[in-house]
Design a protein around this motif. Structure first.
Motif, PDB file in Angstrom:
ATOM      1  N   UNK B 107       0.864  -1.173   0.000  1.00 26.55           N
ATOM      2  CA  UNK B 107       0.000   0.000   0.000  1.00 26.55           C
ATOM      3  C   UNK B 107       0.907   1.231   0.000  1.00 26.55           C
ATOM      4  N   UNK B 108       0.340   2.363  -0.389  1.00 25.99           N
ATOM      5  CA  UNK B 108       1.106   3.610  -0.403  1.00 25.99           C
ATOM      6  C   UNK B 108       0.704   4.435   0.813  1.00 25.99           C
ATOM      7  N   UNK B 109       1.680   4.796   1.615  1.00 25.87           N
ATOM      8  CA  UNK B 109       1.390   5.527   2.845  1.00 25.87           C
ATOM      9  C   UNK B 109       2.387   6.668   3.024  1.00 25.87           C
ATOM     10  N   UNK B 110       2.092   7.513   4.013  1.00 30.98           N
ATOM     11  CA  UNK B 110       3.050   8.555   4.389  1.00 30.98           C
ATOM     12  C   UNK B 110       4.234   7.883   5.055  1.00 30.98           C
ATOM     13  N   UNK B 111       5.446   8.193   4.597  1.00 32.65           N
ATOM     14  CA  UNK B 111       6.633   7.682   5.275  1.00 32.65           C
ATOM     15  C   UNK B 111       7.073   8.676   6.335  1.00 32.65           C
ATOM     16  N   UNK B 116       7.279  20.400   9.604  1.00 39.78           N
ATOM     17  CA  UNK B 116       5.893  20.824   9.412  1.00 39.78           C
ATOM     18  C   UNK B 116       5.668  21.633   8.138  1.00 39.78           C
ATOM     19  N   UNK B 117       6.728  22.209   7.583  1.00 39.61           N
ATOM     20  CA  UNK B 117       6.557  23.011   6.366  1.00 39.61           C
ATOM     21  C   UNK B 117       7.090  22.313   5.125  1.00 39.61           C
ATOM     22  N   UNK B 118       7.781  21.204   5.316  1.00 42.32           N
ATOM     23  CA  UNK B 118       8.427  20.545   4.177  1.00 42.32           C
ATOM     24  C   UNK B 118       7.501  19.605   3.437  1.00 42.32           C
ATOM     25  N   UNK B 119       8.051  18.930   2.440  1.00 39.91           N
ATOM     26  CA  UNK B 119       7.216  18.032   1.651  1.00 39.91           C
ATOM     27  C   UNK B 119       6.894  16.764   2.451  1.00 39.91           C
ATOM     28  N   UNK B 120       5.807  16.134   2.039  1.00 36.87           N
ATOM     29  CA  UNK B 120       5.419  14.854   2.619  1.00 36.87           C
ATOM     30  C   UNK B 120       5.998  13.766   1.722  1.00 36.87           C
ATOM     31  N   UNK B 121       6.680  12.813   2.334  1.00 34.05           N
ATOM     32  CA  UNK B 121       7.269  11.723   1.555  1.00 34.05           C
ATOM     33  C   UNK B 121       6.338  10.516   1.636  1.00 34.05           C
ATOM     34  N   UNK B 122       5.850  10.087   0.492  1.00 30.40           N
ATOM     35  CA  UNK B 122       4.973   8.913   0.433  1.00 30.40           C
ATOM     36  C   UNK B 122       5.760   7.720  -0.088  1.00 30.40           C
TER      37      UNK B 122
ATOM     38  N   UNK C  45     -16.999   6.851  14.626  1.00 28.51           N
ATOM     39  CA  UNK C  45     -16.527   7.468  13.388  1.00 28.51           C
ATOM     40  C   UNK C  45     -15.178   6.862  13.023  1.00 28.51           C
ATOM     41  N   UNK C  46     -14.851   6.895  11.739  1.00 29.47           N
ATOM     42  CA  UNK C  46     -13.572   6.364  11.277  1.00 29.47           C
ATOM     43  C   UNK C  46     -12.472   7.382  11.520  1.00 29.47           C
ATOM     44  N   UNK C  47     -11.279   6.873  11.828  1.00 28.98           N
ATOM     45  CA  UNK C  47     -10.135   7.732  12.147  1.00 28.98           C
ATOM     46  C   UNK C  47      -8.933   7.240  11.336  1.00 28.98           C
ATOM     47  N   UNK C  48      -8.235   8.145  10.663  1.00 29.37           N
ATOM     48  CA  UNK C  48      -7.078   7.694   9.879  1.00 29.37           C
ATOM     49  C   UNK C  48      -5.903   7.308  10.767  1.00 29.37           C
ATOM     50  N   UNK C  49      -5.068   6.419  10.292  1.00 22.27           N
ATOM     51  CA  UNK C  49      -3.824   6.085  10.971  1.00 22.27           C
ATOM     52  C   UNK C  49      -2.829   7.218  10.825  1.00 22.27           C
ATOM     53  N   UNK C  50      -1.734   7.151  11.590  1.00 22.06           N
ATOM     54  CA  UNK C  50      -0.710   8.204  11.533  1.00 22.06           C
ATOM     55  C   UNK C  50      -0.116   8.341  10.138  1.00 22.06           C
ATOM     56  N   UNK C  51      -0.136   7.247   9.384  1.00 28.44           N
ATOM     57  CA  UNK C  51       0.504   7.280   8.057  1.00 28.44           C
ATOM     58  C   UNK C  51      -0.514   7.436   6.935  1.00 28.44           C
ATOM     59  N   UNK C  52      -1.710   7.906   7.282  1.00 29.50           N
ATOM     60  CA  UNK C  52      -2.735   8.053   6.255  1.00 29.50           C
ATOM     61  C   UNK C  52      -3.140   9.513   6.093  1.00 29.50           C
ATOM     62  N   UNK C  53      -3.463   9.885   4.866  1.00 29.56           N
ATOM     63  CA  UNK C  53      -4.052  11.189   4.597  1.00 29.56           C
ATOM     64  C   UNK C  53      -4.842  11.073   3.304  1.00 29.56           C
ATOM     65  N   UNK C  54      -5.330  12.206   2.801  1.00 27.99           N
ATOM     66  CA  UNK C  54      -6.187  12.160   1.619  1.00 27.99           C
ATOM     67  C   UNK C  54      -5.436  11.593   0.412  1.00 27.99           C
ATOM     68  N   UNK C  55      -4.128  11.817   0.356  1.00 29.02           N
ATOM     69  CA  UNK C  55      -3.349  11.247  -0.761  1.00 29.02           C
ATOM     70  C   UNK C  55      -3.329   9.720  -0.674  1.00 29.02           C
TER      71      UNK C  55
END
Lengths: 385, 133, 351
Positions: B107-111, B116-122, C45-55
């Motif tokens: 799966x693709x997740x946030x790494x 707080x201002x930088x890019x998000x690495x997925x 309600x559903x809650x995202x994990x720390x490594x989840x977002x809209x992307x």
């Protein structure tokens, strides 16, 4: 190729040197080795270090250590191979003397890890791994070793408690080493109770964060004459490499770089593993001890742990291991470790290992590992009597 | 901030894009300019299936820079269906449920993020398949 | 009002859902903020994990949609993501999703914002693009990781999830669009200013003048324009900020509880904002039979409703079976207490 002799040893105590800097530690070990050899004449300095750039904001250690060790102006460069830096610097010095271009080369391994908080040390250590595909996905260096150990437990049907003899042995030996960081004994029961750092690796499976410096002076036969109390000859010093990332290895449970460098070392020295009288293994994590014993031909694949339990690794065993405490209990100032290992082999060959003296030690071997096994430096030394 | 560096490895991180050697057929992940088996430079990019099984695993309590907020987290070596072994985090699974040999899917997740201002690495992580088979 | 219909027939070629696995029971919110076990308007309600977002959530939903569509992602001509919780204020979610699924570089990509209506807005745009013949396939996503101010009424319901659709030619569709209609006014019932962490809302003003007026008007006008009545629909789904609003809106339009059953998810996962109505739609498609008519009515604060009428085709029976269904996501519920929820949603100051 000329013969190369080790004529001087210098070590600082391993530990948390709050009051001593990187340059002071390196210079102290250098001066101690020169004093031990009874000379001030050095043609070149090779410095082994891994973390000074990350933790001290200081690269360019060749001239820095030369200047502060009173060797201003000589040839001086630093050598980096992660935790194998000390061994790699020794190899460089060995080549320099063996080539005939340099008559006396000083090797200094130095590391200063305690100037920064633990999380920065963690980040520094993981630079030994693949930055793009190991640390960038969140692996720490401890975790890489934990992945190896977990697989080892499954494939070779051993439990983590079976690793206890390595830890008990290392700590028992460190008790009598004045340079060791952890001069206390540990029981198998204590090992078994330890908290996990990265399951299945516990606190006692891992080597400590610490400072330290060690030095060895190498000379040609001509220069060695009249120097040192008991010279030893370098029979072989070889480097093997493997993929930087653990996941890129055909068989992660085989330290192929250690297989390569040990085989080459045995071939150059014209010996067999059974001829080795003591072995300073790279026991940064106990899994590495088992894998090294197997790769260097002391135990069959999967039998490294059983070898540890057999009694063979004790001072009076067939293959005394980590005779001055190893990385585990002497401490692991990473870039200095390879030089400490060699200094300890030399103490044994000179008969100066005190209560830990291995009887009739003639051939000693040190194996210094960079990263999870991408660089392995194997050094075989022989007593000259 | 390491923007170009993250950008360069995007295909591998987002979609497990590796390389296949046109001479010997070896599949490599991460992608390589030279085949890791035969050394040939004739390699082409290929997106891998994302299916695999756990070869080994552990838990990270103190990670490299940028990972502190996620700790503790599970990491693993995953043997991909196409052959390569890959190091990755596990997600959507409890530590007690993980076993060597269990099947996982990518799966693709946030790494992490560059502050707080930088890019998000997925990037890729693995989890037990939601649908068996 | 006249129904909108593109010049060539289009429909849903593939669809995918996503709901994170964590749940916050509403009793946890009431425990912390009112000291009672009273709970709130939904059970959890559903809650995202720390490594989840809209992307990340969009990537998974779109991957499922593309697999169901059985198309080459390179043929996708647009990736539009509707959300009020894009990870970046400036930098499109759409490009990251497009890159991850292999739709780049010959594609449009952008983000849309219209509170809870951004998802159906993306679908409307995709319908227009494919219906005009500009491209054969366009991806539309509605996805949110919504946040309510701690202790506010919204905290009980603001959930995470959404759905993605590949809009394409009618001949390849599992559900063909019969027509759609949008009803929009300037009604400030709910908003969030730039840089504000949490939205503001008009409390009871969000009801009659906002939700019920727009949902009712859009639903009624579309059925009138198409000449249908509630009885013609096998299933209907309405934006679901809770369970009460859609139930009442449906009843006012003549729909029964049975028609709402498949698409009603709010009690289990809360209000997934831009994902709410369309996640109900994917839950319906998972179970729908050929010939079924489905009415979808969204509502976005600010305010507006999109109403869309679909007819399910035979192709619904030919979809691959190894792709997670909406209910599979809803069912994998891992409960959190308020402390872990606060950590997951980064409400605990650590720096």
């Amino acid at each position: 190729m000329s013969e190369v002799f080790a004529v001087g040893i210098g070590q600082t105590e391993v530990g948390e040197h709050w009051d001593r800097s990187l340059r002071q530690l390196g210079a102290a070990a250098a001066r101690a080795a020169l004093a031990d050899a009874g000379t001030d004449r050095v043609d070149a300095l090779y410095v082994g270090n891994m973390l000074a750039g990350d933790l001290s904001g200081q690269h360019h250690l060749g001239p820095l250590i030369a200047e502060h060790a009173g060797l201003l102006g000589i040839e001086a460069v630093a050598v980096e191979a992660a935790c194998g830096s000390g061994g790699a610097a020794f190899r460089t010095a060995f080549l320099a003397v063996a080539s005939g271009h340099v008559e006396a080369a000083l090797v200094v391994g130095v590391e200063k890890m305690t100037d920064r908080p633990g999380k920065e040390v963690t980040q520094g250590l993981v630079t030994a791994a693949d930055a793009d595909f190991e640390s960038q996905i969140g692996l720490s260096f401890v975790a890489i070793n934990a992945l190896l150990m977990r697989r080892y437990l499954l494939e070779h049907r051993v439990s983590r408690d079976d690793f206890a003899p390595f830890i008990v042995n290392a700590h028992a030996n460190a008790v009598h080493n004045p340079m060791a960081m952890y001069r206390f004994a540990v029981s198998a029961a204590e090992f078994s109770r330890q908290a996990m750092v990265a399951d299945p690796i516990s606190v006692l499976d891992s080597s400590p964060v610490c400072d330290g410096a060690a030095a060895v002076l190498l000379c040609s036969r001509d220069r060695a004459r009249g120097l040192g109390r008991n010279a030893a000859r370098v029979r072989a010093c070889t480097v093997g490499t493997d993929t930087i990332a653990l996941h890129d290895r055909r068989d992660p449970l085989e330290l192929a770089a250690a297989v390569r460098s040990s085989r080459r070392a045995y071939e150059l020295a014209g010996i067999q593993p059974r001829d080795i009288d003591l072995f300073e293994a790279h026991d940064a994590f106990s899994i590495m001890t088992a894998l090294s014993l197997e790769a260097a031909g002391f135990a069959e694949r999967g039998r490294g742990v059983a070898f540890g339990a057999s009694g063979a690794i004790a001072i009076d065993g067939d293959l005394p291991l980590s005779t001055m405490g190893g990385l585990k209990a002497r401490g692991h100032p990473v870039g200095a470790t390879g030089v400490y290992q060699i200094a300890e082999v030399l103490l044994q060959l000179r008969g100066e290992a005190g209560q830990n003296q291995v009887k009739n030690a003639t051939l000693g071997m040190a194996q210094n590992i960079g990263g999870s096994g991408a660089t392995v430096v194997t050094t075989v030394l022989e007593a000259v009597r | 901030m390491e923007v170009p560096r993250h950008w360069r490895t995007q295909s591998a991180r987002y979609a497990l894009e590796g390389t296949v050697c046109q001479r010997c057929g070896e599949t490599s992940f991460p992608p390589r300019d030279l085949c890791s088996r035969c050394g040939s430079g004739e390699v082409i990019a290929k997106r891998l299936s994302g299916r695999g099984e756990i070869y080994s695993y552990s838990t990270v309590f103190q990670g490299p820079n940028g990972f502190a907020e996620y700790a503790p987290y599970l990491v693993a070596l995953v043997r991909l269906a196409e052959g390569p072994l890959v190091a990755a985090q596990l997600t959507d699974v409890d530590p007690d449920a993980v076993q060597i040999g269990m099947p996982v899917e990518m799966v693709t997740r946030r790494l992490r993020e560059d502050g707080p201002k930088g890019i998000v690495v997925y990037g890729y992580k693995f989890r037990p398949p939601l649908v068996a088979g | 009002m006249k129904a909108m219909k593109p010049s060539r027939d289009v429909g849903v070629v593939g669809y995918g859902a996503y709901v994170p696995r964590f749940r916050l029971p509403s009793t946890e919110v009431s425990r912390v903020w009112s000291g009672t076990a009273a709970g709130g308007p939904v059970a959890a309600k559903s809650v995202p994990g720390l490594d989840e977002d809209v992307v990340t959530m969009s990537v998974e939903a779109v991957r499922s949609a593309v697999r169901r569509a059985r198309i080459d992602p390179a043929a996708i001509g647009a990736v539009w993501v509707g959300s009020e919780s894009h990870p970046y204020a400036v930098k499109p979610t759409g490009t990251i999703v497009a890159e991850a699924i292999g739709a780049v570089p010959a594609t449009l990509a952008a983000d849309l914002e219209f509170a809870c209506k951004a998802g159906t807005e993306a679908i409307e745009a995709a319908i227009g693009l494919v219906g005009s013949g500009m491209t054969d396939y366009a991806v539309a996503v509605g996805m949110d990781t919504a946040q309510g101010r701690p202790g506010d009424a919204l905290e009980y319901t603001a959930g995470a999830g959404g759905a993605a659709f590949v809009i394409g030619p009618a001949a390849e569709s599992v559900a063909i669009l019969e027509g759609s209609l949008s009803y929009v006014t300037d009604t400030p019932d709910f908003w969030r200013r730039q840089y504000a962490l949490y939205p503001e809302h008009g409390a009871r003003f969000t009801g009659v003048p906002a939700y019920f007026k727009h949902v009712g008007a859009a639903g009624r006008a579309l059925m009138d324009a198409l000449g249908t009545t509630a009885a013609d629909y096998a299933h209907a789904v309405f934006h679901q900020p809770n369970t009460k609003f859609p139930t009442k809106a449906a009843k006012d339009l003549g729909f029964s509880a049975a028609q709402l059953r498949l698409g009603m998810l709010a009690n289990e996962i809360g209000n997934t904002y831009a994902g709410a109505a369309i996640l109900g739609f994917t839950a319906i498609l998972d179970e729908a039979k050929p010939g079924d008519r489905v009415l979808v009515v969204s509502f976005g604060s600010g305010a507006g409703s999109d109403a869309l009428s679909f007819r399910v085709t035979e192709r619904i029976t030919e979809l691959p079976r190894d792709i997670p269904a909406t209910r599979t996501y809803v069912a994998r519920a891992v409960p959190l207490d308020y402390a872990l929820y606060a950590r997951n949603r980064r409400k605990i100051m650590v720096e």
